[in-house]
Design a protein around this motif. Structure first.
Motif, mmCIF file in Angstrom:
data_model
loop_
_atom_site.group_PDB
_atom_site.id
_atom_site.type_symbol
_atom_site.label_atom_id
_atom_site.label_comp_id
_atom_site.label_asym_id
_atom_site.label_seq_id
_atom_site.Cartn_x
_atom_site.Cartn_y
_atom_site.Cartn_z
ATOM 1 N N VAL A 1 -32.514 29.830 96.362
ATOM 2 C CA VAL A 1 -32.804 31.280 96.457
ATOM 3 C C VAL A 1 -34.262 31.460 96.873
ATOM 4 O O VAL A 1 -35.163 30.974 96.193
ATOM 5 N N SER A 2 -34.483 32.138 98.004
ATOM 6 C CA SER A 2 -35.859 32.344 98.460
ATOM 7 C C SER A 2 -36.420 33.624 97.847
ATOM 8 O O SER A 2 -35.683 34.535 97.476
ATOM 9 N N SER B 1 -33.912 42.786 103.637
ATOM 10 C CA SER B 1 -33.645 41.559 104.387
ATOM 11 C C SER B 1 -34.390 41.600 105.723
ATOM 12 O O SER B 1 -34.836 42.670 106.150
#
Ligand SMILES: [Zn+2]
Length: 322
Positions: free
Chosen positions: A1-2, A21
């Protein structure tokens, strides 16, 4: 997970955060009420840190962009003045960077909305655009090659306080006859309120029974249903919109004009009278050559594409660039 990039829109009534995003979609949201104007500035910062923590879901964000409803200084460090927030020269950016533990970008909310339209909305690909946001008042920005022109002191695009009527209506800024007194959500509602006694339209009947029901969305809904008083209110606000835009076109000759904010939800009810007044107010705008071609091109006037989340999306676009 970034680590997520988060945009936050700090307005007069709410603090809205979202994870944005790379393609401009808002994937998680959190909302808090704005604590008010006459409170310690730290309370607004507490609310902001809380909503960012909620959307980041335990992760430290990669970067946070803050869209503030106020004047941001040239360096993007401080909110110098905000009519509905307690900030008055506070070092907002560095305080938040310390508390959030990540890079923070601070920018005016209308400028953020314009950046979002340039990156992901209707101004994508335009070399130059003027973006006007009609909410309670008027926010705005000038886009050049997809970037906002901030001005020498960070104050470019404050179109709402251009004087359009000498000795006109008093404005919250302390001066008179400002454009936003005639062209804004507030002006739309006031147009109706001032005519409740004399009009027989359904909206006026409603307003005489309960003045609290005359809101911007109520006037928009009534206009869409053909209410004569609501249509007249949009004709007035739209006409003032076209006049002010003509002045901006005279100064800047942009490729494109974009109108966003809650009032723009009315679409052509607002934009049709604005286009007519724009063409008529622009020198040469309503003239044609003997062959019937326009003497000068009137720039396209479009409704913004990103809606009420444009501010936080644009703040995240700016945060992603650092
Ligand atoms: Zn003013």
């Amino acid at each position: 997970v970034s680590a997520p990039v988060v945009g936050v829109d700090v307005g007069g009534t709410k603090v809205l955060a979202g994870v944005v995003s790379p393609d401009g979609r808002v994937t998680r949201r959190a909302l808090a009420g704005t604590p008010g104007r006459r409170v310690p500035a730290s309370l607004v910062e507490d609310a902001l840190v809380a909503v960012v923590g909620e959307v980041a879901d335990g992760l430290t964000p990669a970067a946070v962009g803050v869209a503030a409803a106020g004047f941001v200084d040239a360096g993007g460090e401080r909110v110098m003045f905000a009519p509905h927030l307690p900030w008055a020269g506070e070092e907002v950016r560095s305080v938040l960077a310390r508390r959030l533990g990540c890079a923070v970008v601070l920018e005016n909310d209308a400028t953020c909305a314009a950046v979002a339209e340039a990156e992901h909305g209707v101004a994508r690909g335009a070399r130059s655009a003027v973006v006007v946001t009609l909410g309670t008042g008027i926010g705005g920005a000038v886009l050049l090659e997809g970037r906002a022109w901030r001005g020498a002191h960070g104050m470019a695009g404050e179109f709402g306080h251009m004087q359009v009527v000498p000795d006109g209506r008093p404005c919250e800024c302390g001066r008179v006859g400002c454009w936003e007194q005639y062209c804004s959500g507030h002006a739309l509602v006031r147009y109706v309120q001032d005519r409740l006694a004399e009009s027989t339209s359904p909206l006026a009947v409603t307003g005489r029974q309960d003045p609290g029901r005359i809101t911007g969305p109520a006037v928009t809904a009534a206009a869409a249903a053909g209410d004569p008083l609501a249509l007249a209110a949009f004709a007035s606000v739209g006409s003032w919109l076209g006049l002010g835009l003509a002045n901006l076109v005279a100064a800047l000759d942009p490729d494109l004009l974009v109108v966003g904010g809650g009032v723009s939800d009315a679409g052509d009810l607002l934009l049709a009278p604005a286009r007519a007044r724009l063409a008529a107010s622009l020198a040469g705008g309503d003239r044609t050559t003997r062959e019937g071609a326009p003497v000068r091109a009137v720039p396209a006037l479009l409704a913004a594409g990103l809606g009420p989340e444009a501010g936080l999306v644009g703040a995240a676009v700016l945060a992603r660039r650092v």
